[in-house]
Design a protein around this motif. Structure first.
Motif, PDB file in Angstrom:
ATOM      1  N   ILE A  33       0.838  -1.202   0.000  1.00 59.76           N
ATOM      2  CA  ILE A  33       0.000   0.000   0.000  1.00 59.76           C
ATOM      3  C   ILE A  33       0.874   1.253   0.000  1.00 59.76           C
ATOM      4  O   ILE A  33       0.615   2.204  -0.743  1.00 59.76           O
ATOM      5  N   VAL A  34       1.940   1.258   0.803  1.00 56.48           N
ATOM      6  CA  VAL A  34       2.852   2.404   0.815  1.00 56.48           C
ATOM      7  C   VAL A  34       3.511   2.566  -0.549  1.00 56.48           C
ATOM      8  O   VAL A  34       3.668   3.685  -1.057  1.00 56.48           O
ATOM      9  N   SER A  35       3.876   1.453  -1.170  1.00 57.47           N
ATOM     10  CA  SER A  35       4.478   1.512  -2.497  1.00 57.47           C
ATOM     11  C   SER A  35       3.525   2.124  -3.522  1.00 57.47           C
ATOM     12  O   SER A  35       3.919   2.966  -4.335  1.00 57.47           O
ATOM     13  N   VAL A  58      -7.963   2.935  -7.506  1.00 61.14           N
ATOM     14  CA  VAL A  58      -8.088   1.593  -8.076  1.00 61.14           C
ATOM     15  C   VAL A  58      -7.151   0.610  -7.398  1.00 61.14           C
ATOM     16  O   VAL A  58      -7.580  -0.464  -6.965  1.00 61.14           O
ATOM     17  N   TYR A  59      -5.888   0.956  -7.290  1.00 61.21           N
ATOM     18  CA  TYR A  59      -4.933  -0.017  -6.772  1.00 61.21           C
ATOM     19  C   TYR A  59      -4.936  -0.074  -5.245  1.00 61.21           C
ATOM     20  O   TYR A  59      -5.219  -1.116  -4.668  1.00 61.21           O
ATOM     21  N   ALA A  60      -4.601   1.022  -4.582  1.00 66.86           N
ATOM     22  CA  ALA A  60      -4.513   0.981  -3.120  1.00 66.86           C
ATOM     23  C   ALA A  60      -5.877   0.688  -2.501  1.00 66.86           C
ATOM     24  O   ALA A  60      -5.983  -0.125  -1.583  1.00 66.86           O
ATOM     25  N   GLY A  61      -6.939   1.295  -3.006  1.00 68.51           N
ATOM     26  CA  GLY A  61      -8.276   1.042  -2.465  1.00 68.51           C
ATOM     27  C   GLY A  61      -8.771  -0.354  -2.778  1.00 68.51           C
ATOM     28  O   GLY A  61      -9.286  -1.060  -1.908  1.00 68.51           O
ATOM     29  N   ALA A  62      -8.617  -0.780  -4.023  1.00 67.74           N
ATOM     30  CA  ALA A  62      -9.122  -2.092  -4.424  1.00 67.74           C
ATOM     31  C   ALA A  62      -8.347  -3.221  -3.754  1.00 67.74           C
ATOM     32  O   ALA A  62      -8.925  -4.247  -3.395  1.00 67.74           O
ATOM     33  N   ILE A  63      -7.071  -3.048  -3.558  1.00 70.09           N
ATOM     34  CA  ILE A  63      -6.282  -4.099  -2.909  1.00 70.09           C
ATOM     35  C   ILE A  63      -6.723  -4.265  -1.460  1.00 70.09           C
ATOM     36  O   ILE A  63      -6.856  -5.384  -0.969  1.00 70.09           O
ATOM     37  N   PHE A  69     -11.997  -8.834   1.690  1.00 65.41           N
ATOM     38  CA  PHE A  69     -12.908  -9.821   1.116  1.00 65.41           C
ATOM     39  C   PHE A  69     -12.355 -11.234   1.265  1.00 65.41           C
ATOM     40  O   PHE A  69     -13.077 -12.161   1.631  1.00 65.41           O
ATOM     41  N   VAL A  70     -11.071 -11.419   1.011  1.00 67.49           N
ATOM     42  CA  VAL A  70     -10.465 -12.749   1.136  1.00 67.49           C
ATOM     43  C   VAL A  70     -10.493 -13.215   2.578  1.00 67.49           C
ATOM     44  O   VAL A  70     -10.807 -14.374   2.859  1.00 67.49           O
ATOM     45  N   VAL A  71     -10.194 -12.331   3.510  1.00 65.20           N
ATOM     46  CA  VAL A  71     -10.232 -12.707   4.922  1.00 65.20           C
ATOM     47  C   VAL A  71     -11.646 -13.095   5.329  1.00 65.20           C
ATOM     48  O   VAL A  71     -11.874 -14.093   6.019  1.00 65.20           O
ATOM     49  N   MET A  72     -12.645 -12.340   4.854  1.00 72.84           N
ATOM     50  CA  MET A  72     -14.028 -12.669   5.176  1.00 72.84           C
ATOM     51  C   MET A  72     -14.453 -13.972   4.518  1.00 72.84           C
ATOM     52  O   MET A  72     -15.182 -14.774   5.102  1.00 72.84           O
ATOM     53  N   MET A  73     -14.011 -14.198   3.284  1.00 70.75           N
ATOM     54  CA  MET A  73     -14.404 -15.397   2.551  1.00 70.75           C
ATOM     55  C   MET A  73     -13.804 -16.659   3.176  1.00 70.75           C
ATOM     56  O   MET A  73     -14.452 -17.693   3.251  1.00 70.75           O
ATOM     57  N   LEU A  74     -12.572 -16.556   3.653  1.00 76.39           N
ATOM     58  CA  LEU A  74     -11.916 -17.732   4.223  1.00 76.39           C
ATOM     59  C   LEU A  74     -12.524 -18.127   5.564  1.00 76.39           C
ATOM     60  O   LEU A  74     -12.655 -19.302   5.859  1.00 76.39           O
ATOM     61  N   ASN A  75     -12.851 -17.155   6.415  1.00 70.52           N
ATOM     62  CA  ASN A  75     -13.475 -17.401   7.712  1.00 70.52           C
ATOM     63  C   ASN A  75     -12.779 -18.553   8.441  1.00 70.52           C
ATOM     64  O   ASN A  75     -13.350 -19.601   8.682  1.00 70.52           O
ATOM     65  N   LEU A  76     -11.527 -18.339   8.802  1.00 69.48           N
ATOM     66  CA  LEU A  76     -10.688 -19.422   9.288  1.00 69.48           C
ATOM     67  C   LEU A  76     -10.847 -19.753  10.768  1.00 69.48           C
ATOM     68  O   LEU A  76     -10.386 -20.786  11.203  1.00 69.48           O
TER      69      LEU A  76
END
Length: 179
Positions: A33-35, A58-63, A69-76
């Protein structure tokens, strides 16, 4: 404005090295994100505010949205929550915070000196110029990029729907050898 360009470029390169060399995914994401913000500041210093704004949105916000989303989808479960809390120690934020502070200081000095209207060279890049360029001579490249992103989306959807099945090593789910 050249100082802002060089400092932002240096921060972007250092943060990208942090992304590549860091084995911790949370730290690597923070450096990423800093990059991306550093690259956006490079665009701003070159007189391309539209490209800089797109970089941030697009990049910093979407990432960040994709990561959530991935963390929510995995629900580990609870074990992963404890691991994430351990990853969020102050040491995790130290490197990205220093680089982000350098970017902020560069931005404040640039605003304070009144160099906002100055650019290194060239003319201001507008949204119309970006659209004309992308959908003119680069139309095929844009369409190929869209197809690549569509293929990545379909693959991610397919991989996300796979159920956990026993390995193909001849063992069943209990770990015993099959006949």
């Amino acid at each position: 404005m050249e100082v802002a360009f060089y400092l932002s470029g240096l921060v972007a390169v250092l943060a990208t090295l942090g992304v590549i060399t860091n084995p911790n995914p949370v730290r690597a994401l923070l450096y990423l994100i800093v990059s991306l913000i550093g690259v956006a500041m490079v665009f701003f210093s070159l007189g391309a505010p539209f490209a800089g704004a797109l970089e941030i949105i697009v990049y910093a916000g979407a990432i960040m949205v994709l990561f959530v989303f991935v963390v929510m989808m995995l629900n580990l479960g609870e074990a992963v929550v404890a691991q994430e809390k351990a990853w969020m120690s102050p040491g995790t934020w130290r490197g990205p915070a220093v680089l982000a502070a350098l970017l902020l200081a560069t931005l404040i000095v640039t605003l304070w000196r009144g160099d906002i209207g100055m650019v290194i060279a060239g003319e201001t890049l507008t949204a119309k110029a970006v659209g004309t360029t992308l959908f003119g001579p680069w139309l095929l490249i844009v369409e190929l990029g869209a197809m690549l992103l569509l293929a990545a989306l379909v693959t991610a959807s397919h991989v996300g729907r796979l159920s956990s099945t026993p390995q193909a090593s001849g063992r069943d789910s209990s770990g015993k050898e099959g006949a």
